[in-house]
Design a protein around this motif. Structure first.
Motif, PDB file in Angstrom:
ATOM      1  N   ARG A  86       0.838  -1.190   0.000  1.00 44.97           N
ATOM      2  CA  ARG A  86       0.000   0.000   0.000  1.00 44.97           C
ATOM      3  C   ARG A  86       0.879   1.249   0.000  1.00 44.97           C
ATOM      4  O   ARG A  86       2.072   1.181   0.314  1.00 44.97           O
ATOM      5  N   VAL A  87       0.243   2.365  -0.329  1.00 48.76           N
ATOM      6  CA  VAL A  87       0.867   3.682  -0.258  1.00 48.76           C
ATOM      7  C   VAL A  87      -0.010   4.530   0.648  1.00 48.76           C
ATOM      8  O   VAL A  87      -1.240   4.526   0.514  1.00 48.76           O
ATOM      9  N   VAL A  88       0.631   5.246   1.578  1.00 46.57           N
ATOM     10  CA  VAL A  88      -0.100   6.114   2.493  1.00 46.57           C
ATOM     11  C   VAL A  88       0.544   7.504   2.452  1.00 46.57           C
ATOM     12  O   VAL A  88       1.728   7.641   2.754  1.00 46.57           O
ATOM     13  N   ILE A  89      -0.247   8.499   2.081  1.00 44.20           N
ATOM     14  CA  ILE A  89       0.223   9.887   2.176  1.00 44.20           C
ATOM     15  C   ILE A  89      -0.091  10.309   3.593  1.00 44.20           C
ATOM     16  O   ILE A  89      -1.263  10.423   3.977  1.00 44.20           O
ATOM     17  N   ASN A  90       0.961  10.474   4.385  1.00 48.90           N
ATOM     18  CA  ASN A  90       0.748  10.553   5.830  1.00 48.90           C
ATOM     19  C   ASN A  90       1.560  11.602   6.564  1.00 48.90           C
ATOM     20  O   ASN A  90       1.515  11.660   7.791  1.00 48.90           O
ATOM     21  N   GLU A  91       2.300  12.431   5.862  1.00 53.68           N
ATOM     22  CA  GLU A  91       3.090  13.445   6.563  1.00 53.68           C
ATOM     23  C   GLU A  91       3.079  14.747   5.784  1.00 53.68           C
ATOM     24  O   GLU A  91       2.932  14.749   4.566  1.00 53.68           O
ATOM     25  N   ILE A  92       3.256  15.831   6.525  1.00 56.15           N
ATOM     26  CA  ILE A  92       3.479  17.140   5.922  1.00 56.15           C
ATOM     27  C   ILE A  92       4.555  17.847   6.732  1.00 56.15           C
ATOM     28  O   ILE A  92       4.578  17.758   7.963  1.00 56.15           O
ATOM     29  N   ASP A  93       5.455  18.482   6.030  1.00 57.09           N
ATOM     30  CA  ASP A  93       6.468  19.315   6.670  1.00 57.09           C
ATOM     31  C   ASP A  93       5.866  20.717   6.743  1.00 57.09           C
ATOM     32  O   ASP A  93       5.701  21.373   5.718  1.00 57.09           O
ATOM     33  N   LYS A  94       5.509  21.163   7.937  1.00 55.81           N
ATOM     34  CA  LYS A  94       4.821  22.443   8.105  1.00 55.81           C
ATOM     35  C   LYS A  94       5.666  23.620   7.618  1.00 55.81           C
ATOM     36  O   LYS A  94       5.130  24.620   7.162  1.00 55.81           O
ATOM     37  N   THR A  96       7.729  23.665   5.007  1.00 53.24           N
ATOM     38  CA  THR A  96       7.811  23.732   3.548  1.00 53.24           C
ATOM     39  C   THR A  96       6.467  23.505   2.863  1.00 53.24           C
ATOM     40  O   THR A  96       6.316  23.828   1.693  1.00 53.24           O
ATOM     41  N   GLY A  97       5.511  22.910   3.579  1.00 52.27           N
ATOM     42  CA  GLY A  97       4.229  22.574   2.985  1.00 52.27           C
ATOM     43  C   GLY A  97       4.285  21.337   2.103  1.00 52.27           C
ATOM     44  O   GLY A  97       3.360  21.059   1.364  1.00 52.27           O
ATOM     45  N   LEU A  98       5.383  20.580   2.186  1.00 54.10           N
ATOM     46  CA  LEU A  98       5.558  19.400   1.338  1.00 54.10           C
ATOM     47  C   LEU A  98       5.025  18.145   2.022  1.00 54.10           C
ATOM     48  O   LEU A  98       5.307  17.901   3.194  1.00 54.10           O
ATOM     49  N   TYR A  99       4.276  17.355   1.254  1.00 50.10           N
ATOM     50  CA  TYR A  99       3.768  16.082   1.744  1.00 50.10           C
ATOM     51  C   TYR A  99       4.815  14.986   1.556  1.00 50.10           C
ATOM     52  O   TYR A  99       5.693  15.087   0.702  1.00 50.10           O
ATOM     53  N   THR A 100       4.667  13.929   2.342  1.00 53.10           N
ATOM     54  CA  THR A 100       5.479  12.723   2.194  1.00 53.10           C
ATOM     55  C   THR A 100       4.539  11.524   2.207  1.00 53.10           C
ATOM     56  O   THR A 100       3.544  11.509   2.932  1.00 53.10           O
ATOM     57  N   ALA A 101       4.868  10.542   1.386  1.00 57.80           N
ATOM     58  CA  ALA A 101       4.107   9.296   1.352  1.00 57.80           C
ATOM     59  C   ALA A 101       5.000   8.163   1.838  1.00 57.80           C
ATOM     60  O   ALA A 101       6.228   8.225   1.705  1.00 57.80           O
ATOM     61  N   THR A 102       4.383   7.142   2.375  1.00 59.52           N
ATOM     62  CA  THR A 102       5.089   5.935   2.769  1.00 59.52           C
ATOM     63  C   THR A 102       4.622   4.796   1.879  1.00 59.52           C
ATOM     64  O   THR A 102       3.423   4.510   1.807  1.00 59.52           O
ATOM     65  N   ALA A 103       5.568   4.186   1.180  1.00 57.26           N
ATOM     66  CA  ALA A 103       5.282   2.998   0.367  1.00 57.26           C
ATOM     67  C   ALA A 103       5.701   1.791   1.182  1.00 57.26           C
ATOM     68  O   ALA A 103       6.846   1.720   1.649  1.00 57.26           O
ATOM     69  N   GLU A 104       4.773   0.867   1.381  1.00 65.91           N
ATOM     70  CA  GLU A 104       5.027  -0.312   2.203  1.00 65.91           C
ATOM     71  C   GLU A 104       5.164  -1.543   1.314  1.00 65.91           C
ATOM     72  O   GLU A 104       4.256  -1.856   0.540  1.00 65.91           O
ATOM     73  N   PHE A 105       6.301  -2.216   1.454  1.00 64.89           N
ATOM     74  CA  PHE A 105       6.617  -3.388   0.650  1.00 64.89           C
ATOM     75  C   PHE A 105       6.755  -4.616   1.533  1.00 64.89           C
ATOM     76  O   PHE A 105       7.149  -4.520   2.697  1.00 64.89           O
ATOM     77  N   GLU A 106       6.456  -5.776   0.959  1.00 65.39           N
ATOM     78  CA  GLU A 106       6.673  -7.049   1.646  1.00 65.39           C
ATOM     79  C   GLU A 106       7.108  -8.083   0.614  1.00 65.39           C
ATOM     80  O   GLU A 106       6.505  -8.204  -0.451  1.00 65.39           O
ATOM     81  N   ASP A 107       8.170  -8.827   0.951  1.00 68.62           N
ATOM     82  CA  ASP A 107       8.687  -9.867   0.069  1.00 68.62           C
ATOM     83  C   ASP A 107       9.172 -11.025   0.924  1.00 68.62           C
ATOM     84  O   ASP A 107      10.092 -10.858   1.727  1.00 68.62           O
ATOM     85  N   ASP A 108       8.537 -12.173   0.789  1.00 68.10           N
ATOM     86  CA  ASP A 108       8.902 -13.373   1.556  1.00 68.10           C
ATOM     87  C   ASP A 108       9.022 -13.088   3.052  1.00 68.10           C
ATOM     88  O   ASP A 108       9.970 -13.498   3.706  1.00 68.10           O
ATOM     89  N   GLY A 109       8.050 -12.361   3.593  1.00 73.24           N
ATOM     90  CA  GLY A 109       8.019 -12.080   5.020  1.00 73.24           C
ATOM     91  C   GLY A 109       8.864 -10.890   5.444  1.00 73.24           C
ATOM     92  O   GLY A 109       8.775 -10.434   6.575  1.00 73.24           O
ATOM     93  N   PHE A 110       9.674 -10.347   4.549  1.00 73.18           N
ATOM     94  CA  PHE A 110      10.483  -9.167   4.852  1.00 73.18           C
ATOM     95  C   PHE A 110       9.663  -7.932   4.516  1.00 73.18           C
ATOM     96  O   PHE A 110       9.194  -7.786   3.395  1.00 73.18           O
TER      97      PHE A 110
END
Length: 150
Positions: A86-94, A96-110
């Protein structure tokens, strides 16, 4: 910022808007499950054009960007579809006004999470059909005009 309630994105659209004498600004509208929209501005043109091509709204150019290449390179798309959870847009730097997203990966339990430029993360999610979410607190800030930059 601790994670708040997550709103699922139902659709993604890119647009160009005239910005007075400053020229054109490329934006991305994320349509949310609750009927609201979350808007980001200053989207890289390459990302916007490739997303439009993926939707069939334009042709891929003869001279490809890295985004065009990845959108058409099946081994990459298959690996991404297997591993991007999944991708979650979940942060803002107050400051700069810039957003950050978190991309969550999983591969063979990692499992690993990568902080990304939101439009790039959204591109990966669209390419792999992974779910996209926006933290509701950012939607509230967006509706007050406090966060707009990508």
């Amino acid at each position: 910022m601790p994670e708040g309630r997550l709103l699922r994105v139902d659709d993604v659209r890119v647009f160009a808007a005239q910005a007075g004498s400053m020229g054109v600004i490329i934006g991305m509208e994320l349509y949310l499950e609750d009927g609201r929209a979350f808007t980001m501005y200053n989207i890289p043109l390459d990302v916007a054009l490739t997303l439009e091509a993926l939707r069939g709204e334009r042709d891929y150019p003869a001279r490809k960007s890295v985004f065009d290449f990845l959108a058409n390179y099946e081994p990459f798309k298959e690996a991404l579809a297997r591993n991007l959870r999944r991708v979650v847009i979940n942060e803002i730097d107050k400051s700069t006004g810039l957003y950050t997203a978190t991309a969550e990966f999983e591969d063979d339990g990692f499992r690993t999470s990568i902080k990304m430029i939101p439009s790039h993360a959204v591109f990966l999610a669209v390419l792999s059909d992974a779910p996209i979410y926006v933290d509701e607190r950012l939607v509230e800030l967006d509706s007050m005009g406090e966060g707009e930059e990508e």
